[in-house]
Design a protein around this motif. Sequence first.
Motif, PDB file in Angstrom:
ATOM      1  N   ASP A  64       0.839  -1.207   0.000  1.00  0.00           N
ATOM      2  CA  ASP A  64       0.000   0.000   0.000  1.00  0.00           C
ATOM      3  C   ASP A  64       0.869   1.251   0.000  1.00  0.00           C
ATOM      4  N   GLY A  65       2.022   1.174   0.680  1.00  0.00           N
ATOM      5  CA  GLY A  65       2.914   2.321   0.703  1.00  0.00           C
ATOM      6  C   GLY A  65       2.280   3.530   1.359  1.00  0.00           C
ATOM      7  N   LYS A  66       2.575   4.686   0.823  1.00  0.00           N
ATOM      8  CA  LYS A  66       2.067   5.919   1.409  1.00  0.00           C
ATOM      9  C   LYS A  66       0.865   6.421   0.629  1.00  0.00           C
ATOM     10  N   GLY A  67      -0.244   6.586   1.335  1.00  0.00           N
ATOM     11  CA  GLY A  67      -1.459   7.084   0.712  1.00  0.00           C
ATOM     12  C   GLY A  67      -2.058   8.208   1.518  1.00  0.00           C
ATOM     13  N   HIS A 106      -0.769   2.709  -3.073  1.00  0.00           N
ATOM     14  CA  HIS A 106      -1.339   3.925  -2.469  1.00  0.00           C
ATOM     15  C   HIS A 106      -2.815   3.744  -2.096  1.00  0.00           C
ATOM     16  N   GLN A 107      -3.180   2.526  -1.732  1.00  0.00           N
ATOM     17  CA  GLN A 107      -4.555   2.183  -1.355  1.00  0.00           C
ATOM     18  C   GLN A 107      -5.560   2.446  -2.487  1.00  0.00           C
ATOM     19  N   ASP A 108      -5.115   2.287  -3.716  1.00  0.00           N
ATOM     20  CA  ASP A 108      -5.943   2.539  -4.894  1.00  0.00           C
ATOM     21  C   ASP A 108      -6.043   1.248  -5.712  1.00  0.00           C
ATOM     22  N   PRO A 109      -7.249   0.697  -5.865  1.00  0.00           N
ATOM     23  CA  PRO A 109      -7.400  -0.564  -6.606  1.00  0.00           C
ATOM     24  C   PRO A 109      -6.818  -0.513  -8.021  1.00  0.00           C
TER      25      PRO A 109
END
Length: 422
Positions: A64-67, A106-109
């Motif tokens: 997910d890293g940084k979002g 980045h919490q983006d599907p």
Amino acid sequence: MSRRLGWVALPAVLALTVSACGSSNNDTASAGDGGNNAKNGGDAVLGTANAATGSPVTIGVISDGKGAALDDTDEYKGAQAAAAYANAYLGGINGHKIVVKVCQSHQDPAAATDCANQMVTAGASAVVEGTLAEIDQTVKVLSPAKIPLVAGSASTQSALTAPYVFSLFNGLSYFGVPAAEGKQLGVTKADMVVIAVPGAEGPARQVGTALYKNAGIDLTVTAVPPGTADMTPQITAASAGKPGLYHVFGNDSFCTPAIQAIKTVDPKAQIIAISQCMSAAGAQTIPGGYAGVKVVTTSDLDPANSETKLFNAVVGKYGDGGKATILGAQGYSPMLGLINALNAAKVTDTSASGIAAAIKSAPATTYPLAAGAKFQCDGKQMSLSPNECSADGILASAKADGTLTDYQLVPADPTLYSLPTS
């Protein structure tokens, strides 16, 4: 297979809940789970140098890293550190140097799908993920491409059923460990106090109820909306059923009022919470703090353990500023676990198909930072899913301030992780 596992519907939102909660209190995780403040002990802890000199093998890492909502960068830095350590001290993967390709979703599907496609284009031989919220999007790309997806802990239906997916640690332990502990304590009734969002409440009612039933425990579910500051009415209503155990499932801001109310309304009942419940702020506002609370976790970060000392040393040397917290362990453990399993299997073919075959044939391997839990991806560890490589779990005790201690391995119980009897 889909019919047999249709009841195990753990959506990606649950992974996001666990991931987001875990990163919302990194400082507390550091203090309570071994942390980044322990001395790394220098290079002596790392062992004898054994540099990889063979041809490179690309291992992808999707995190997910940084979002906008959270920062999980420690997760992929933990994975990178594990690979760098293996290259310098373990001979890489059977002599081959590991090249790590990182992609942040980045919490983006849509970004997760793009990351998976990047791994295909890069010719990755395997992809490591910790607790990726968008795991289903990556499964849709990597599974048809026959690229092994090695997750630290996977629990969505797609991850449990698709080929070429391997969950090294028990993705259902957040429900199974409390059920097993309740059985050990002789509890016959339990209540799960869960945050009322679909990704948590749905699995609680489906998976939680089934696993508790397998343990001989009648589970009721008390779903409480997020943001509820006083849960006394809900806990008072739940206490009417005389549960011997309360299982609290949510993030720290949810769990704090839940534990406050339980300790006030039903002080003699056992409380089991997930590790994401712990926070320094909660410890100060809960009567008696977290004393007496048992905690389900995915990592044993007792600073006295040799594995924790190695973790601290590896992240300290190769972590690029990352912290040796439970979040860092979510990347470190599956990466190092994969490397250790492949070396145990003496893999020679480092293509995706060769890596997949080696993962399946590898002997039982200790999962890093897991209190001695082992994994073996032979499809026989859990009848609910061939993709779960372990049915073990970890239970710890909390001190008043939320520091975790007395980590205990909860061994696999075949009757617990079995299909419902009705």
